[in-house]
Motif scaffolding. Structure first.
Motif, PDB file in Angstrom:
ATOM      1  N   THR A 207      27.028  30.406  35.662  1.00 31.60           N
ATOM      2  CA  THR A 207      27.689  29.031  35.361  1.00 31.60           C
ATOM      3  C   THR A 207      29.114  28.885  34.773  1.00 31.60           C
ATOM      4  O   THR A 207      29.548  27.551  34.005  1.00 31.60           O
ATOM      5  N   TRP A 208      29.880  29.665  35.179  1.00 31.97           N
ATOM      6  CA  TRP A 208      31.355  29.771  33.847  1.00 31.97           C
ATOM      7  C   TRP A 208      32.252  29.796  35.191  1.00 31.97           C
ATOM      8  O   TRP A 208      33.262  29.468  34.502  1.00 31.97           O
ATOM      9  N   SER A 209      32.596  29.729  36.288  1.00 30.98           N
ATOM     10  CA  SER A 209      32.577  29.777  37.053  1.00 30.98           C
ATOM     11  C   SER A 209      32.537  29.438  38.775  1.00 30.98           C
ATOM     12  O   SER A 209      31.667  29.240  39.044  1.00 30.98           O
ATOM     13  N   LEU A 210      33.587  28.657  40.080  1.00 27.52           N
ATOM     14  CA  LEU A 210      32.532  28.390  40.488  1.00 27.52           C
ATOM     15  C   LEU A 210      33.325  29.207  41.912  1.00 27.52           C
ATOM     16  O   LEU A 210      32.766  29.155  43.481  1.00 27.52           O
ATOM     17  N   GLN A 211      34.191  30.397  41.224  1.00 29.09           N
ATOM     18  CA  GLN A 211      33.545  31.496  42.021  1.00 29.09           C
ATOM     19  C   GLN A 211      32.860  32.719  41.902  1.00 29.09           C
ATOM     20  O   GLN A 211      32.443  32.683  40.648  1.00 29.09           O
ATOM     21  N   PRO A 212      32.606  33.699  42.557  1.00 31.21           N
ATOM     22  CA  PRO A 212      31.474  34.482  42.471  1.00 31.21           C
ATOM     23  C   PRO A 212      31.555  35.684  41.362  1.00 31.21           C
ATOM     24  O   PRO A 212      32.968  35.804  40.925  1.00 31.21           O
ATOM     25  N   PHE A 213      30.778  35.869  40.684  1.00 29.76           N
ATOM     26  CA  PHE A 213      30.837  37.129  39.869  1.00 29.76           C
ATOM     27  C   PHE A 213      30.442  38.377  41.088  1.00 29.76           C
ATOM     28  O   PHE A 213      29.382  38.649  41.847  1.00 29.76           O
ATOM     29  N   CYS A 214      30.358  38.906  40.582  1.00 30.62           N
ATOM     30  CA  CYS A 214      31.051  40.504  41.882  1.00 30.62           C
ATOM     31  C   CYS A 214      29.701  41.840  40.416  1.00 30.62           C
ATOM     32  O   CYS A 214      30.478  42.126  38.989  1.00 30.62           O
ATOM     33  N   TYR A 215      28.538  42.191  40.258  1.00 30.54           N
ATOM     34  CA  TYR A 215      27.707  42.700  39.768  1.00 30.54           C
ATOM     35  C   TYR A 215      27.925  44.727  40.506  1.00 30.54           C
ATOM     36  O   TYR A 215      27.186  44.688  41.845  1.00 30.54           O
ATOM     37  N   LEU A 216      28.509  45.514  39.464  1.00 27.65           N
ATOM     38  CA  LEU A 216      28.521  46.915  40.487  1.00 27.65           C
ATOM     39  C   LEU A 216      26.646  47.607  39.603  1.00 27.65           C
ATOM     40  O   LEU A 216      27.061  48.157  38.736  1.00 27.65           O
ATOM     41  N   GLU A 217      26.444  47.408  40.741  1.00 28.97           N
ATOM     42  CA  GLU A 217      24.921  47.579  40.336  1.00 28.97           C
ATOM     43  C   GLU A 217      25.386  49.240  40.575  1.00 28.97           C
ATOM     44  O   GLU A 217      24.147  49.903  39.234  1.00 28.97           O
TER      45      GLU A 217
ATOM     46  N   ASP B 117      40.792  45.661  44.162  1.00 26.04           N
ATOM     47  CA  ASP B 117      41.324  45.157  45.075  1.00 26.04           C
ATOM     48  C   ASP B 117      40.763  43.789  45.624  1.00 26.04           C
ATOM     49  O   ASP B 117      40.956  42.708  45.981  1.00 26.04           O
ATOM     50  N   THR B 118      39.318  44.652  46.023  1.00 26.92           N
ATOM     51  CA  THR B 118      38.348  43.259  47.455  1.00 26.92           C
ATOM     52  C   THR B 118      38.460  41.894  46.426  1.00 26.92           C
ATOM     53  O   THR B 118      38.442  41.333  46.581  1.00 26.92           O
ATOM     54  N   ALA B 119      37.806  42.068  44.949  1.00 25.23           N
ATOM     55  CA  ALA B 119      37.651  41.055  43.918  1.00 25.23           C
ATOM     56  C   ALA B 119      39.058  40.002  44.670  1.00 25.23           C
ATOM     57  O   ALA B 119      39.085  39.162  44.519  1.00 25.23           O
ATOM     58  N   ARG B 120      40.152  40.568  43.857  1.00 24.78           N
ATOM     59  CA  ARG B 120      41.225  40.220  44.296  1.00 24.78           C
ATOM     60  C   ARG B 120      41.398  38.981  45.232  1.00 24.78           C
ATOM     61  O   ARG B 120      41.393  38.051  45.297  1.00 24.78           O
ATOM     62  N   GLU B 121      41.520  40.068  46.660  1.00 20.98           N
ATOM     63  CA  GLU B 121      41.607  39.681  47.574  1.00 20.98           C
ATOM     64  C   GLU B 121      40.576  37.958  48.165  1.00 20.98           C
ATOM     65  O   GLU B 121      41.221  37.492  48.505  1.00 20.98           O
ATOM     66  N   ASN B 122      39.491  38.185  47.120  1.00 19.55           N
ATOM     67  CA  ASN B 122      38.073  37.293  48.009  1.00 19.55           C
ATOM     68  C   ASN B 122      38.070  36.005  46.535  1.00 19.55           C
ATOM     69  O   ASN B 122      37.110  35.333  46.751  1.00 19.55           O
ATOM     70  N   ARG B 123      38.781  36.911  45.790  1.00 14.78           N
ATOM     71  CA  ARG B 123      38.785  35.527  44.928  1.00 14.78           C
ATOM     72  C   ARG B 123      37.253  35.493  43.991  1.00 14.78           C
ATOM     73  O   ARG B 123      37.127  34.449  43.258  1.00 14.78           O
ATOM     74  N   TRP B 124      37.344  36.577  43.486  1.00  7.51           N
ATOM     75  CA  TRP B 124      35.788  36.469  43.012  1.00  7.51           C
ATOM     76  C   TRP B 124      36.517  36.410  41.966  1.00  7.51           C
ATOM     77  O   TRP B 124      37.098  37.286  41.251  1.00  7.51           O
ATOM     78  N   ALA B 125      35.560  36.053  40.891  1.00  6.53           N
ATOM     79  CA  ALA B 125      35.725  35.342  38.825  1.00  6.53           C
ATOM     80  C   ALA B 125      36.044  36.773  38.481  1.00  6.53           C
ATOM     81  O   ALA B 125      36.496  36.680  36.791  1.00  6.53           O
ATOM     82  N   ARG B 126      34.745  38.277  38.767  1.00  6.33           N
ATOM     83  CA  ARG B 126      34.561  38.864  37.857  1.00  6.33           C
ATOM     84  C   ARG B 126      33.736  40.017  38.094  1.00  6.33           C
ATOM     85  O   ARG B 126      33.058  39.844  38.767  1.00  6.33           O
TER      86      ARG B 126
END
Length: 152
Positions: A75-85, A108-117
């Motif tokens: 709910t804080w961004s239009l870009q996905p969050f990534c949870y390292l489980e 690096d993958t998060a930056r490349e894919n524009r994940w928010a967090r």
């Protein structure tokens, strides 16, 4: 140059991943149904799944670690969050930069894919892992983690 690589999982990684997954579950005294393990592996290979991962391979191609990621809306961004489980490095490969390389590949993958967090939790008594996490992030944030366990 590192004597290991960090790559997306491939079918040929299954036996090593299962060996490391079993060691990870043992470390945390967790039991997971065999069907669940089968489905996790299938999700890791499915490009349409919200579950992603990386495998750490030694110079011979043997799997020595892994991480599992969950991408999700928020709910804080239009870009996905990534949870390292989950993240695991085999005992005989710890303190050789594998965990840091896994984290860096995730970031690096998060930056490349524009994940928010990218975020994760850690056991408060896991000092070696927390030292690594602190060195990558600058320290834990102010959030406190709560859990309501509904199923075993």
């Amino acid at each position: 140059m590192a004597d290991f690589s960090i790559v997306p999982p491939a079918p040929e990684d299954e036996a090593d991943w299962r060996r490391n997954w079993a060691a990870y579950l043992t470390r945390y005294t967790v039991t997971v149904e065999p069907l669940t393990t089968d489905i996790i592996w299938a999700r890791l290979l499915d490009p349409t799944s919200s579950m992603r991962g990386f495998i750490a391979r030694d110079a011979t191609g043997r799997g020595i670690g892994f991480c599992h990621l969950i991408l999700h809306d928020n709910t804080w961004s239009l870009q996905p969050f990534c949870y390292l489980e989950d993240m695991f490095v085999a005992a005989d490969h710890r303190r050789h930069g594998v965990g840091r390389a896994l984290l860096n590949r995730i970031i690096d993958t998060a930056r490349e894919n524009r994940w928010a967090r990218v975020y994760w939790t850690s056991w408060n008594n896991n000092a070696p892992a927390r030292a690594l996490y602190d060195s990558v992030t600058g320290g834990a944030d102010q959030l406190v983690h709560y859990t309501v366990k509904l199923l075993a």
